[in-house]
Motif scaffolding. Structure first.
Motif, PDB file in Angstrom:
ATOM      1  N   LEU A 111     -14.312   5.334  -1.758  1.00 52.24           N
ATOM      2  CA  LEU A 111     -13.255   4.650  -1.546  1.00 52.24           C
ATOM      3  C   LEU A 111     -11.809   4.976  -1.886  1.00 52.24           C
ATOM      4  N   VAL A 112     -10.821   5.476  -1.316  1.00 49.09           N
ATOM      5  CA  VAL A 112      -9.766   6.024  -1.749  1.00 49.09           C
ATOM      6  C   VAL A 112      -8.457   5.097  -1.371  1.00 49.09           C
ATOM      7  N   PHE A 113      -7.792   4.866  -2.531  1.00 50.92           N
ATOM      8  CA  PHE A 113      -6.547   4.178  -2.437  1.00 50.92           C
ATOM      9  C   PHE A 113      -5.352   5.086  -2.677  1.00 50.92           C
ATOM     10  N   GLY A 114      -4.382   5.134  -1.847  1.00 53.94           N
ATOM     11  CA  GLY A 114      -2.990   5.879  -1.808  1.00 53.94           C
ATOM     12  C   GLY A 114      -2.193   5.704  -0.794  1.00 53.94           C
ATOM     13  N   LYS A 115      -1.113   6.116  -0.855  1.00 55.25           N
ATOM     14  CA  LYS A 115       0.096   6.076   0.108  1.00 55.25           C
ATOM     15  C   LYS A 115      -0.366   7.438   0.963  1.00 55.25           C
ATOM     16  N   SER A 116       0.243   7.437   2.079  1.00 51.28           N
ATOM     17  CA  SER A 116       0.101   8.669   2.567  1.00 51.28           C
ATOM     18  C   SER A 116       0.849   9.969   2.280  1.00 51.28           C
ATOM     19  N   ARG A 117       1.835  10.040   1.174  1.00 52.15           N
ATOM     20  CA  ARG A 117       2.494  11.080   0.625  1.00 52.15           C
ATOM     21  C   ARG A 117       2.753  12.320   1.350  1.00 52.15           C
ATOM     22  N   LYS A 118       3.712  12.088   2.427  1.00 48.48           N
ATOM     23  CA  LYS A 118       3.753  12.832   3.317  1.00 48.48           C
ATOM     24  C   LYS A 118       4.378  14.184   2.750  1.00 48.48           C
ATOM     25  N   ARG A 119       5.074  14.213   1.797  1.00 50.08           N
ATOM     26  CA  ARG A 119       5.715  15.360   0.884  1.00 50.08           C
ATOM     27  C   ARG A 119       4.596  16.131   0.324  1.00 50.08           C
ATOM     28  N   ALA A 160       0.099  -0.145   0.216  1.00 49.91           N
ATOM     29  CA  ALA A 160       1.544  -0.690   0.261  1.00 49.91           C
ATOM     30  C   ALA A 160       1.692  -0.855   1.861  1.00 49.91           C
ATOM     31  N   LYS A 161       1.294  -0.230   2.670  1.00 52.57           N
ATOM     32  CA  LYS A 161       1.342  -0.349   4.121  1.00 52.57           C
ATOM     33  C   LYS A 161       0.830  -1.741   4.538  1.00 52.57           C
ATOM     34  N   ILE A 162      -0.526  -2.196   3.980  1.00 59.16           N
ATOM     35  CA  ILE A 162      -1.024  -3.300   4.150  1.00 59.16           C
ATOM     36  C   ILE A 162      -0.071  -4.473   3.679  1.00 59.16           C
ATOM     37  N   ARG A 163       0.663  -4.152   2.651  1.00 56.99           N
ATOM     38  CA  ARG A 163       1.371  -5.369   2.295  1.00 56.99           C
ATOM     39  C   ARG A 163       2.665  -5.542   3.102  1.00 56.99           C
ATOM     40  N   ARG A 221       0.670  -7.153   6.690  1.00 56.75           N
ATOM     41  CA  ARG A 221       0.284  -8.371   6.563  1.00 56.75           C
ATOM     42  C   ARG A 221       0.499  -9.409   5.418  1.00 56.75           C
ATOM     43  N   GLY A 222       1.857  -8.892   4.365  1.00 56.64           N
ATOM     44  CA  GLY A 222       1.880  -9.616   3.470  1.00 56.64           C
ATOM     45  C   GLY A 222       1.563  -9.311   2.275  1.00 56.64           C
ATOM     46  N   ARG A 223       1.858  -9.742   1.113  1.00 54.48           N
ATOM     47  CA  ARG A 223       1.755  -9.249  -0.447  1.00 54.48           C
ATOM     48  C   ARG A 223       0.185  -9.808  -0.479  1.00 54.48           C
ATOM     49  N   ARG A 224       0.097 -11.102  -0.133  1.00 54.70           N
ATOM     50  CA  ARG A 224      -1.066 -11.961  -0.736  1.00 54.70           C
ATOM     51  C   ARG A 224      -2.534 -11.069   0.290  1.00 54.70           C
ATOM     52  N   ALA A 225      -2.397 -10.612   1.321  1.00 52.08           N
ATOM     53  CA  ALA A 225      -3.429 -10.319   2.257  1.00 52.08           C
ATOM     54  C   ALA A 225      -3.893  -9.001   1.541  1.00 52.08           C
ATOM     55  N   ALA A 226      -3.012  -8.180   0.958  1.00 52.10           N
ATOM     56  CA  ALA A 226      -3.548  -6.707   0.701  1.00 52.10           C
ATOM     57  C   ALA A 226      -4.892  -6.756  -0.472  1.00 52.10           C
ATOM     58  N   PRO A 227      -4.728  -7.628  -1.382  1.00 49.85           N
ATOM     59  CA  PRO A 227      -6.007  -7.592  -2.369  1.00 49.85           C
ATOM     60  C   PRO A 227      -7.285  -8.067  -1.516  1.00 49.85           C
ATOM     61  N   HIS A 278      -2.486   6.793  -8.823  1.00 50.66           N
ATOM     62  CA  HIS A 278      -1.651   5.903  -9.678  1.00 50.66           C
ATOM     63  C   HIS A 278      -0.246   5.782  -8.916  1.00 50.66           C
ATOM     64  N   PRO A 279       0.212   4.530  -8.702  1.00 49.79           N
ATOM     65  CA  PRO A 279       0.080   3.217  -9.297  1.00 49.79           C
ATOM     66  C   PRO A 279      -0.647   2.798  -8.101  1.00 49.79           C
ATOM     67  N   ASP A 280      -1.445   3.347  -7.164  1.00 49.83           N
ATOM     68  CA  ASP A 280      -1.427   2.559  -5.752  1.00 49.83           C
ATOM     69  C   ASP A 280      -2.636   1.454  -5.762  1.00 49.83           C
ATOM     70  N   LEU A 281      -3.518   1.403  -6.777  1.00 54.71           N
ATOM     71  CA  LEU A 281      -4.570   0.281  -6.996  1.00 54.71           C
ATOM     72  C   LEU A 281      -4.175  -0.480  -8.182  1.00 54.71           C
ATOM     73  N   PRO A 282      -3.979  -1.918  -7.974  1.00 54.57           N
ATOM     74  CA  PRO A 282      -3.665  -2.846  -8.857  1.00 54.57           C
ATOM     75  C   PRO A 282      -4.688  -2.910 -10.087  1.00 54.57           C
ATOM     76  N   VAL A 283      -3.976  -3.281 -11.198  1.00 55.24           N
ATOM     77  CA  VAL A 283      -5.021  -3.181 -12.236  1.00 55.24           C
ATOM     78  C   VAL A 283      -6.143  -4.204 -12.094  1.00 55.24           C
ATOM     79  N   GLU A 284      -5.650  -5.513 -11.495  1.00 56.19           N
ATOM     80  CA  GLU A 284      -6.798  -6.422 -11.432  1.00 56.19           C
ATOM     81  C   GLU A 284      -8.012  -6.025 -10.416  1.00 56.19           C
ATOM     82  N   LEU A 285      -7.572  -5.139  -9.460  1.00 49.15           N
ATOM     83  CA  LEU A 285      -8.587  -4.892  -8.411  1.00 49.15           C
ATOM     84  C   LEU A 285      -9.473  -3.613  -9.347  1.00 49.15           C
TER      85      LEU A 285
END
Length: 159
Positions: A48-56, A80-83, A86-92, A111-118
């Motif tokens: 399971l990969v967490f990250g932004k698209s990072r087009k550059r 970031a896209k889910i937030r 769908r909103g900040r609370r929906a992403a987690p 880093h830093p695309d997965l919050p520490v809590e998750l």
């Protein structure tokens, strides 16, 4: 290593950020390993990969391609896209639902695309690997907590 070989992760008791002193200027690559003793499936079959698209840099796509080339089934979440959609609370909650349904052998976060809590929550069940391509000039409490929450951290500091 191939097949269903199981290993136990064991190393230092905590990530020590002082090891990176001066690396932003020197362009070093550092890897830190935090200890957690639980079985680790090598090679991972489900990542399971967490990250932004990072087009550059296309970093996320590159990691996905590499995992797939090694035969791993992957899922990618861009929190970031889910937030935004769908909103900040929906992403987690979306992340937790995908984690439960997909049942990964490994979580890979850019880093830093997965919050520490998750990271801490998922880390109770599977190894967490975090990769950072950012220049780290200051070790904030949040950044230290993020690296301490993972099993393996790869840090590249471009000069």
């Amino acid at each position: 290593m191939h097949g269903d070989t199981t290993h136990t992760a064991a190393a230092r008791s905590s990530f020590q950020p002082e090891l990176s002193a001066g690396s932003a200027e020197e362009g070093e690559i550092l890897i830190g390993l935090a200890s957690k003793s639980r079985p680790v499936v090598l090679p991972p079959r489900r990542v399971l990969v967490f990250g932004k698209s990072r087009k550059r840099t296309r970093a996320t796509a590159g990691f996905l391609e590499a995992f797939r080339a090694q035969g791993a089934e992957t899922r990618w979440l861009n929190l970031a896209k889910i937030r935004r959609w769908r909103g900040r609370r929906a992403a987690p909650e979306v992340a937790r639902r995908v984690f439960r349904r997909f049942q990964p052998d490994l979580v890979f976060a850019i880093h830093p695309d997965l919050p520490v809590e998750l990271m801490r929550e998922f880390g109770r069940d599977v190894p967490i690997v975090q990769w950072c391509e950012q220049v780290i000039r200051e070790w904030t409490d949040e950044r230290v907590a993020s690296f301490a929450a993972c099993d393996l951290a790869g840090i590249t500091n471009p000069a």
